[in-house]
Design a protein around this motif. Structure first.
Motif, PDB file in Angstrom:
ATOM      1  N   GLU A   1       4.199   4.765   9.382  1.00 41.30           N
ATOM      2  CA  GLU A   1       2.758   4.632   9.572  1.00 41.30           C
ATOM      3  C   GLU A   1       2.049   5.154   8.330  1.00 41.30           C
ATOM      4  OE1 GLU A   1       1.336   5.588  13.699  1.00 41.30           O
ATOM      5  OE2 GLU A   1       3.311   6.563  13.733  1.00 41.30           O
ATOM      6  N   GLN A   2       0.941   4.520   8.008  1.00 41.18           N
ATOM      7  CA  GLN A   2       0.129   4.958   6.874  1.00 41.18           C
ATOM      8  C   GLN A   2      -1.312   5.126   7.362  1.00 41.18           C
ATOM      9  OE1 GLN A   2       0.372   2.483   3.346  1.00 41.18           O
ATOM     10  NE2 GLN A   2      -0.245   4.189   2.060  1.00 41.18           N
ATOM     11  N   PRO A   3      -1.626   6.329   7.894  1.00 40.42           N
ATOM     12  CA  PRO A   3      -2.960   6.549   8.452  1.00 40.42           C
ATOM     13  C   PRO A   3      -4.085   6.370   7.425  1.00 40.42           C
ATOM     14  CG  PRO A   3      -1.505   8.395   8.966  1.00 40.42           C
ATOM     15  CD  PRO A   3      -0.772   7.491   8.033  1.00 40.42           C
ATOM     16  N   ASP A   4      -3.792   6.675   6.168  1.00 44.47           N
ATOM     17  CA  ASP A   4      -4.748   6.439   5.089  1.00 44.47           C
ATOM     18  C   ASP A   4      -3.959   6.213   3.810  1.00 44.47           C
ATOM     19  OD1 ASP A   4      -4.337   9.023   3.676  1.00 44.47           O
ATOM     20  OD2 ASP A   4      -5.384   9.899   5.387  1.00 44.47           O
ATOM     21  N   ARG A   5      -4.646   5.882   2.746  1.00 45.82           N
ATOM     22  CA  ARG A   5      -4.005   5.519   1.478  1.00 45.82           C
ATOM     23  C   ARG A   5      -3.028   6.577   0.959  1.00 45.82           C
ATOM     24  NH1 ARG A   5      -3.242   4.083  -3.357  1.00 45.82           N
ATOM     25  NH2 ARG A   5      -4.102   4.937  -5.242  1.00 45.82           N
TER      26      ARG A   5
ATOM     27  N   GLN B   1       0.826  -1.208   0.000  1.00 42.88           N
ATOM     28  CA  GLN B   1       0.000   0.000   0.000  1.00 42.88           C
ATOM     29  C   GLN B   1       0.865   1.265   0.000  1.00 42.88           C
ATOM     30  OE1 GLN B   1      -3.373  -0.634  -0.440  1.00 42.88           O
ATOM     31  NE2 GLN B   1      -2.435  -2.665  -0.526  1.00 42.88           N
ATOM     32  N   MET B   2       2.151   1.120   0.334  1.00 44.68           N
ATOM     33  CA  MET B   2       3.058   2.273   0.347  1.00 44.68           C
ATOM     34  C   MET B   2       3.644   2.570  -1.038  1.00 44.68           C
ATOM     35  SD  MET B   2       5.149   2.044   3.936  1.00 44.68           S
ATOM     36  CE  MET B   2       5.690   0.342   3.906  1.00 44.68           C
ATOM     37  N   ILE B   3       3.437   1.699  -1.995  1.00 44.63           N
ATOM     38  CA  ILE B   3       3.999   1.903  -3.328  1.00 44.63           C
ATOM     39  C   ILE B   3       3.385   3.153  -3.952  1.00 44.63           C
ATOM     40  CG2 ILE B   3       4.066   0.965  -5.679  1.00 44.63           C
ATOM     41  CD1 ILE B   3       4.297  -1.833  -4.384  1.00 44.63           C
ATOM     42  N   GLY B   4       4.257   4.007  -4.507  1.00 41.57           N
ATOM     43  CA  GLY B   4       3.771   5.209  -5.183  1.00 41.57           C
ATOM     44  C   GLY B   4       4.802   6.316  -5.187  1.00 41.57           C
ATOM     45  N   GLU B   5       4.355   7.440  -5.717  1.00 38.01           N
ATOM     46  CA  GLU B   5       5.148   8.674  -5.738  1.00 38.01           C
ATOM     47  C   GLU B   5       4.668   9.526  -4.567  1.00 38.01           C
ATOM     48  OE1 GLU B   5       7.600   9.487  -7.950  1.00 38.01           O
ATOM     49  OE2 GLU B   5       7.345   7.487  -8.818  1.00 38.01           O
ATOM     50  N   TRP B   6       5.622  10.094  -3.839  1.00 35.33           N
ATOM     51  CA  TRP B   6       5.302  10.831  -2.629  1.00 35.33           C
ATOM     52  C   TRP B   6       6.025  12.175  -2.592  1.00 35.33           C
ATOM     53  CZ3 TRP B   6       1.748   8.604   0.537  1.00 35.33           C
ATOM     54  CH2 TRP B   6       1.508   7.242   0.359  1.00 35.33           C
ATOM     55  N   GLU B   7       5.398  13.162  -1.973  1.00 37.70           N
ATOM     56  CA  GLU B   7       6.070  14.429  -1.685  1.00 37.70           C
ATOM     57  C   GLU B   7       5.590  14.925  -0.329  1.00 37.70           C
ATOM     58  OE1 GLU B   7       3.218  17.528  -4.125  1.00 37.70           O
ATOM     59  OE2 GLU B   7       5.095  16.889  -5.034  1.00 37.70           O
ATOM     60  N   GLY B   8       6.456  15.675   0.315  1.00 32.98           N
ATOM     61  CA  GLY B   8       6.087  16.150   1.642  1.00 32.98           C
ATOM     62  C   GLY B   8       7.181  16.970   2.275  1.00 32.98           C
ATOM     63  N   THR B   9       7.259  16.877   3.580  1.00 35.12           N
ATOM     64  CA  THR B   9       8.173  17.705   4.359  1.00 35.12           C
ATOM     65  C   THR B   9       9.097  16.830   5.202  1.00 35.12           C
ATOM     66  OG1 THR B   9       6.480  19.419   4.480  1.00 35.12           O
ATOM     67  CG2 THR B   9       8.303  19.585   6.035  1.00 35.12           C
ATOM     68  N   PHE B  10      10.383  17.144   5.130  1.00 35.19           N
ATOM     69  CA  PHE B  10      11.431  16.515   5.921  1.00 35.19           C
ATOM     70  C   PHE B  10      11.762  17.464   7.070  1.00 35.19           C
ATOM     71  CE2 PHE B  10      16.136  16.911   6.402  1.00 35.19           C
ATOM     72  CZ  PHE B  10      16.423  15.683   6.956  1.00 35.19           C
TER      73      PHE B  10
END
Length: 168
Positions: free
Chosen positions: A133-137, A20-29
């Protein structure tokens, strides 16, 4: 690990949850050297993809510490025979020239592994906990905690990802 056990894990078990974690991600470090003082906050982009027929996940990412670019790669897995999460992590900033190997019981509600590193001076080793953790998809939270030889835990890294929508 038997073939049927792995196929069941891919279908609706631990490997299915990791996928479920497979994908492209962006966010904050976010980075702390002292738990009460934020040292850095930067954008981060990452890609997580399945490798070796879904046995493992490969996480590749890029961010910055001030003006210095950071690249990292981690392999995440679920060792069915040991019922344990495992990872191997390398980074241009945090791990230097070492590979951090980590493991933890798969009985926890999310990916949670513990590794260790030396201080480079021959002193006692420090522990390093990585939790995903993956709170949602569409949300992923990676938290890394530094643990002194005396057992004192301090937040070190937090990455908050949002899934990047991919157009068709």
């Amino acid at each position: 690990m038997g073939k049927k056990q792995f196929e069941a894990s891919i279908a609706d078990g631990g490997h299915h949850r990791l996928a479920q974690m497979i994908g492209e991600w962006e966010g904050t470090f976010r980075l702390w050297f002292q738990s009460d003082q934020l040292a850095c906050e930067s954008p981060q982009r990452g890609t997580i993809r399945g490798i070796l027929d879904g046995r493992f996940l490969l996480h590749e990412y890029r961010t910055r510490y001030r003006d210095d670019p950071i690249e990292g790669v981690a392999i995440y897995g679920l060792h069915l025979g040991e019922n344990a999460f495992e990872s191997a992590w390398v980074e241009s900033f945090g791990t230097g020239t070492s590979i951090m190997f980590s493991a933890g019981p798969a009985s926890t509600p999310h990916f949670n592994v513990l590794g260790s590193y030396g201080d480079g001076k021959g002193g006692p080793r420090w522990d390093w906990r990585t939790e995903i953790e993956q709170p949602d998809r569409d949300q992923l939270i990676i938290t890394m905690t530094n643990i002194s030889p005396q057992g004192e835990a301090a937040r070190a890294v937090e990455v908050r990802y949002r899934r990047v929508a991919t157009g068709v």
